[in-house]
Design a protein around this motif. Structure first.
Motif, PDB file in Angstrom:
ATOM      1  N   ALA A 106       0.825  -1.206   0.000  1.00 57.52           N
ATOM      2  CA  ALA A 106       0.000   0.000   0.000  1.00 57.52           C
ATOM      3  C   ALA A 106       0.860   1.257   0.000  1.00 57.52           C
ATOM      4  O   ALA A 106       2.078   1.202   0.186  1.00 57.52           O
ATOM      5  CB  ALA A 106      -0.918  -0.008   1.214  1.00 57.52           C
ATOM      6  N   ASP A 107       0.182   2.382  -0.200  1.00 56.09           N
ATOM      7  CA  ASP A 107       0.906   3.654  -0.230  1.00 56.09           C
ATOM      8  C   ASP A 107       1.672   3.887   1.067  1.00 56.09           C
ATOM      9  O   ASP A 107       2.818   4.325   1.050  1.00 56.09           O
ATOM     10  CB  ASP A 107      -0.101   4.789  -0.471  1.00 56.09           C
ATOM     11  N   GLU A 108       1.029   3.572   2.191  1.00 56.77           N
ATOM     12  CA  GLU A 108       1.696   3.773   3.475  1.00 56.77           C
ATOM     13  C   GLU A 108       2.705   2.650   3.680  1.00 56.77           C
ATOM     14  O   GLU A 108       2.339   1.481   3.686  1.00 56.77           O
ATOM     15  CB  GLU A 108       0.678   3.717   4.631  1.00 56.77           C
ATOM     16  N   ARG A 197      -5.056   6.576  -2.550  1.00 57.76           N
ATOM     17  CA  ARG A 197      -3.916   7.197  -1.858  1.00 57.76           C
ATOM     18  C   ARG A 197      -2.702   7.013  -2.732  1.00 57.76           C
ATOM     19  O   ARG A 197      -2.444   5.918  -3.227  1.00 57.76           O
ATOM     20  CB  ARG A 197      -3.654   6.499  -0.514  1.00 57.76           C
ATOM     21  N   ARG A 198      -1.974   8.069  -2.935  1.00 57.42           N
ATOM     22  CA  ARG A 198      -0.753   7.938  -3.731  1.00 57.42           C
ATOM     23  C   ARG A 198       0.251   8.997  -3.299  1.00 57.42           C
ATOM     24  O   ARG A 198      -0.061  10.181  -3.284  1.00 57.42           O
ATOM     25  CB  ARG A 198      -1.074   8.082  -5.221  1.00 57.42           C
ATOM     26  N   GLY A 199       1.427   8.531  -2.892  1.00 58.06           N
ATOM     27  CA  GLY A 199       2.463   9.455  -2.453  1.00 58.06           C
ATOM     28  C   GLY A 199       2.010  10.308  -1.280  1.00 58.06           C
ATOM     29  O   GLY A 199       2.368  11.478  -1.179  1.00 58.06           O
ATOM     30  N   ASP A 311       0.976   1.139 -13.535  1.00 56.71           N
ATOM     31  CA  ASP A 311      -0.382   1.279 -13.006  1.00 56.71           C
ATOM     32  C   ASP A 311      -1.296   0.357 -13.808  1.00 56.71           C
ATOM     33  O   ASP A 311      -1.122   0.219 -15.021  1.00 56.71           O
ATOM     34  CB  ASP A 311      -0.849   2.725 -13.154  1.00 56.71           C
ATOM     35  N   GLU A 336       1.094   0.453  -4.744  1.00 61.26           N
ATOM     36  CA  GLU A 336       0.142   1.562  -4.819  1.00 61.26           C
ATOM     37  C   GLU A 336       0.826   2.928  -4.818  1.00 61.26           C
ATOM     38  O   GLU A 336       0.231   3.936  -5.156  1.00 61.26           O
ATOM     39  CB  GLU A 336      -0.810   1.467  -3.619  1.00 61.26           C
ATOM     40  N   SER A 337       2.101   2.956  -4.410  1.00 62.41           N
ATOM     41  CA  SER A 337       2.726   4.248  -4.129  1.00 62.41           C
ATOM     42  C   SER A 337       3.561   4.760  -5.304  1.00 62.41           C
ATOM     43  O   SER A 337       3.323   4.391  -6.445  1.00 62.41           O
ATOM     44  CB  SER A 337       3.572   4.104  -2.870  1.00 62.41           C
ATOM     45  N   THR A 338       4.537   5.582  -5.016  1.00 57.94           N
ATOM     46  CA  THR A 338       5.405   6.149  -6.049  1.00 57.94           C
ATOM     47  C   THR A 338       6.860   5.849  -5.670  1.00 57.94           C
ATOM     48  O   THR A 338       7.152   5.552  -4.514  1.00 57.94           O
ATOM     49  CB  THR A 338       5.258   7.686  -6.130  1.00 57.94           C
ATOM     50  N   TYR A 341       8.033   8.024  -2.521  1.00 56.34           N
ATOM     51  CA  TYR A 341       7.314   8.176  -1.256  1.00 56.34           C
ATOM     52  C   TYR A 341       7.611   7.057  -0.273  1.00 56.34           C
ATOM     53  O   TYR A 341       7.451   5.903  -0.641  1.00 56.34           O
ATOM     54  CB  TYR A 341       5.808   8.220  -1.528  1.00 56.34           C
ATOM     55  N   ARG A 346      12.090   4.018  -1.822  1.00 53.95           N
ATOM     56  CA  ARG A 346      10.908   3.166  -1.685  1.00 53.95           C
ATOM     57  C   ARG A 346      10.952   1.895  -2.538  1.00 53.95           C
ATOM     58  O   ARG A 346      10.667   0.794  -2.055  1.00 53.95           O
ATOM     59  CB  ARG A 346       9.641   3.968  -1.990  1.00 53.95           C
TER      60      ARG A 346
END
Ligand code: WTA
Length: 652
Positions: A106-108, A197-199, A311, A336-338, A341, A346
Motif C-alpha cells: 500500500a501507499d503507506e 492514496r498515492r504518495g 499502473d 500503490e505508491s510512487t 514516497y 521506496r
C-alpha cells in the motif's frame, strides 16, 4: 551516440552459473536463434504448441491462424473455447490454494497484504455473482476506475469470468476523459473506490466519477470499494458498496466459457487524432501473449516474486501486473505508491522486503532515481533480483548503465522491452539468459515476431543491417489487437493501410550493423511523456474547448527527466483574455493532470502554410533553441511572425 551505447554487455554469468538460481529457460544466444527460427518458419506449429502448453482450453481449437493483415480479418485459435479467469485463478487455486497470488504494497509503508490463489478465487467469484445479479452478461462493458488495490485485479478477473468486456480507465484521468470513455464503450457499470492514496496524497476518486456520470446515460450502477473509509457522496440506489454486495453471494461462480476470439477487454489509447481509440483485445490470443512473454522475457520460474511498478490503468499493468503473472500461476506485486514516497528508497525497500526477483519499471522513474544519487539504493538487499526491466519509452544509455550497475550490480539482466497497447505483449526484447545487451537497444524480436524496417516514403523493406526507417511487423501474432471498438475502419486506417500487408507501429527504428533494433520514437503526432502516451491533437482540442482560445498547437520537446514534455502555443479569440494558469487547468480538467503542458505560450499568431496548416516543426525548432535551423520556410504564409515567436519563447 554516446560511448555507453557501443558497449556490449554479455549475459551476467550469475544467471547462468549460480546454483541458487533456476536455470534460464533460454540459456544461450544460439538457443534463442534456434527457437526464433522455428517460430518464424512454421508459426502455426509454434503458436499451436504454446497455446496448448500455457493455456487451459475447455474446448480445443480447430485452426491456429486464419485471415491476415491484407484484409484485417486476423483470428487465432478458431473454435477454441476457454475462460481467462479460469486460466488465471481456478486452475492454480485448485492445484495450490495457499500459494500467494498477489502482494499488495500500500501507499503507506508498512501496510501490505498477501492474497492467496484460494482467496482470490473466492473474491473473484463473489464479485462475478454480484455483477450477474445486477443483470450484467457476456458482451456487456464495465468501466473500472480504481486505485492500485487488489480489488482492481479482482474486478478485471470477475469481468473476464463472465465474458464481460472490461474497460479500465487510468485513475489519473479527469472526469471528462472518464465520461468520454464510458460513453464510447456504452459501459453499464463503473467499479470504483471512495478515494485513492498515492504518495501520501488523497485522490477523490468517487467525486470524479460522480462528476463524469452527470453525462453518462448508459450507467446503471456504481460499485464502490472502500479504500480509505472517508465520507464520500453516495447516491442509492445507483451506488452500491462493494463490501455489502459481495457479502450477499457465495464464493463460487461458474466461469462463462467463451470463444477464443471473444473480446477480453478494451483499453483506450491516444492516436494522432483528438478522439482516443478503444483498442480491443480478444481472449485467447492476448492471454497467450501475456503468458509466453512473462515466462521467457522475464525468465519466470515457479517461486519468483514478480514486481511490475506500472499502473493497472495502462497496458503494462494489464499484461504484466495482472494477466501475465497470474496466468503463469505466479506471485505478483501491486504497488500503490510512487518511487519517491516517502523517500527515493521506496522501490528498493519494496524489493528487499518482498524479495522481488523480477523488477519492471519505466525509464522516467530510472532517470529520476538516478538524479537522486546512489545512496538511496545502497544498503538495501537487492540480491533477490535476477531480471530488471524497462518499458514505455527509449531508455538513454546513461540511465541504462545506472540501472545495470547500481540497481543490478552488473549481476542482473536488463530487459529493455518494446511494445504497445496494440501489440498486447512485448515484441522486441533481450532474453535474460541469452541476449548480449546493448544499452538503449531493445535488441531482437521475441519469438514469432517478424519486424521489418520500411522506407517511410516508398514503403519498401530495407534489407540487411545498418538501416533506418519505420518499424512494421510482417506477420500476425496472437496478442495483436483485433480492432478499434466500433470503428474497424479506423483500425485499418491507422495500423494496416499505411503500409499494405504490414502492421505499422508508428515508431521510427534503426537496425544496426549487428542486427540490433533501436527504437527512435514516434513518427506520428503521438508524444511520450514520462511513459504516458499522449496525442498532440487531444491536448489541442482540450485547449480549444476553452472559451477564449482560438487556435492551439502542441509539440513534444525533449526533456531530461520525462523523455518528452508538452509545450503548447495558443492564440486567443478577439477581445478575450486568459492566462497560462487557466489554460493549464483547462488541460488538467479535460484530460488529467499528467497531460498538463509544461509551458504554454499565448501568442498572436501561429506559423501556418498558405493553405492554413500549422507548421509545428517550426515551433519545435524554436523551443529547442534551433531557430537558426528552421529549414525550408517557403510554404510559410507570414514569415514576419518568426522573430516574434522567438522573442516570446525566449522571454517566457
Ligand atoms: C514507446 C507501452 C522505446 C513507443 C507498453 C511505443 C518504447 C509506445 C519502448 C507505446 C521501448 C514503448 N523503447 N520506446 N522499450 N516501449 N515505447 O501504448 O513509442 O503506452 O509506440 O505501450 O511507447 O506506448 P503504450
Amino acid at each position: 551516440m554516446t560511448d555507453a551505447a557501443h558497449q556490449v554487455h554479455p549475459v551476467p554469468s550469475r544467471l547462468l552459473n549460480d546454483p541458487k538460481f533456476p536455470k534460464p529457460h533460454v540459456n544461450s544466444f544460439e538457443n534463442y536463434e534456434k527457437i526464433y527460427e522455428e517460430s518464424i518458419k512454421d508459426p502455426e506449429t509454434f503458436w499451436g504448441k504454446k497455446a496448448n502448453e500455457l493455456l487451459h482450453w475447455h474446448k480445443p481449437f480447430e485452426a491456429v491462424l486464419s485471415g491476415g493483415f491484407e484484409h484485417g480479418d486476423v483470428a487465432w485459435f478458431r473454435e477454441g473455447e476457454l475462460n481467462a479467469s479460469y486460466n488465471c485463478v481456478d486452475r492454480h487455486a485448485y492445484a495450490n490454494p495457499d500459494k500467494v497470488a498477489m502482494i499488495y504494497e500500500a501507499d503507506e509503508p508498512g501496510n501490505s497484504r498477501h492474497i492467496t490463489y484460494g482467496e482470490l478465487l473466492h473474491q473473484v467469484c463473489r464479485l462475478a455473482n454480484a455483477l450477474k445479479a445486477l443483470g450484467l452478461k457476456k458482451g456487456d462493458t464495465v468501466a473500472i476506475y480504481m486505485p492500485m488495490v487488489p480489488e482492481a485485479a479482482i474486478a478485471f478477473l470477475a469481468c473476464a469470468r463472465l465474458g464481460i468486456i472490461h474497460s479500465v480507465v487510468f485513475a489519473g484521468f479527469s472526469s471528462g476523459a472518464l465520461r468520454d470513455r464510458i460513453n464510447d464503450a456504452s459501459s453499464k457499470i463503473v467499479i470504483t473506490s471512495d478515494e485513492g492514496r498515492r504518495g501520501g496524497k488523497t485522490i477523490h476518486i468517487k467525486k470524479i466519477v460522480d462528476e463524469a456520470l452527470k453525462e453518462c446515460p448508459t450507467i446503471e450502477h456504481v460499485l464502490v470499494f472502500r479504500r480509505t473509509g472517508s465520507d464520500v457522496p453516495f447516491s442509492a440506489p445507483r451506488d452500491l458498496w462493494w463490501h455489502e454486495e459481495l457479502e450477499k453471494y457465495r464464493p463460487y461462480c461458474p466461469p462463462e466459457i467463451v470463444d477464443a476470439e471473444d473480446p477480453l477487454f478494451l483499453l483506450y489509447t491516444s492516436g494522432s487524432t483528438g478522439k482516443p481509440k478503444g483498442v480491443l483485445h480478444t481472449t485467447a490470443g492476448y492471454l497467450l501473449g501475456a503468458a509466453i512473454t512473462l515466462k521467457y522475457v522475464f525468465d519466470y520460474h515457479e517461486n519468483d516474486i514478480y514486481g511490475c511498478m506500472a499502473d493497472i490503468g495502462w497496458i503494462t499493468g494489464h499484461t504484466y501486473i495482472i494477466y501475465g503473472p497470474l496466468v503463469n500461476g505466479g506471485t505478483t506485486v501491486l504497488f500503490e505508491s510512487t518511487p519517491m514516497y516517502p523517500t527515493p528508497s521506496r522501490y528498493w525497500e519494496v524489493v528487499a522486503k518482498h524479495k522481488i526477483t523480477q523488477f519492471y519499471t519505466a525509464p522516467t522513474a530510472i532517470r529520476l532515481l538516478r538524479r537522486h544519487g546512489n545512496d538511496y539504493v545502497k544498503g538495501h538487499d537487492l540480491s533477490s533480483l535476477r531480471v530488471i526491466g524497462s518499458v514505455g519509452e527509449p531508455i538513454n544509455p546513461e540511465a541504462w548503465e545506472w540501472y545495470y550497475e547500481v540497481v543490478g550490480r552488473k549481476e542482473c539482466a536488463v530487459v529493455d522491452t518494446y511494445w504497445q497497447t496494440e501489440t498486447g505483449s512485448i515484441i522486441l526484447t533481450p532474453l535474460p539468459g541469452a541476449t548480449p545487451m546493448k544499452p538503449g537497444s531493445a535488441t531482437f524480436p521475441f519469438f514469432g515476431i517478424q519486424p521489418v524496417v520500411l522506407d517511410p516514403v516508398s514503403g519498401k523493406e530495407l534489407e540487411g543491417n545498418d538501416v533506418e526507417g519505420v518499424l512494421a511487423i510482417k506477420k500476425p501474432w496472437p496478442s495483436l489487437a483485433r480492432t478499434v471498438y466500433n470503428d474497424h475502419n479506423r483500425y485499418l486506417k491507422t495500423y494496416l493501410n499505411p503500409y499494405k500487408g504490414y502492421y505499422f507501429t508508428g515508431d521510427g527504428v534503426g537496425r544496426d550493423k549487428d542486427g540490433y533494433y533501436w527504437i527512435r520514437g514516434r513518427v506520428d503526432d503521438v508524444m511520450n511523456v514520462a511513459g504516458h502516451r499522449l496525442s498532440t491533437a487531444e491536448i489541442e482540442s482540450a485547449l480549444i474547448c476553452h472559451q477564449s482560445v482560438a487556435e492551439a498547437a502542441v509539440i513534444g520537446i525533449d526533456d531530461e527527466l520525462t523523455g518528452q514534455c508538452v509545450h503548447a502555443f495558443t492564440t486567443l479569440k478577439d477581445d478575450q483574455i486568459a492566462d497560462v494558469k487557466e489554460l493549464t487547468l483547462q488541460v488538467r480538467n479535460v484530460i488529467g493532470p499528467f497531460a498538463a503542458p509544461k509551458k504554454i505560450y499565448i501568442v498572436n499568431d501561429l506559423p501556418k502554410t498558405r493553405s492554413g496548416k500549422i507548421m509545428r516543426r517550426i515551433l519545435r525548432k524554436i523551443v529547442s533553441g534551433e531557430s537558426d535551423q528552421l529549414g525550408d520556410l517557403s510554404t510559410l504564409a507570414d514569415p514576419s511572425i518568426i522573430p516574434v515567436l522567438i522573442e516570446k519563447v525566449k522571454s517566457s
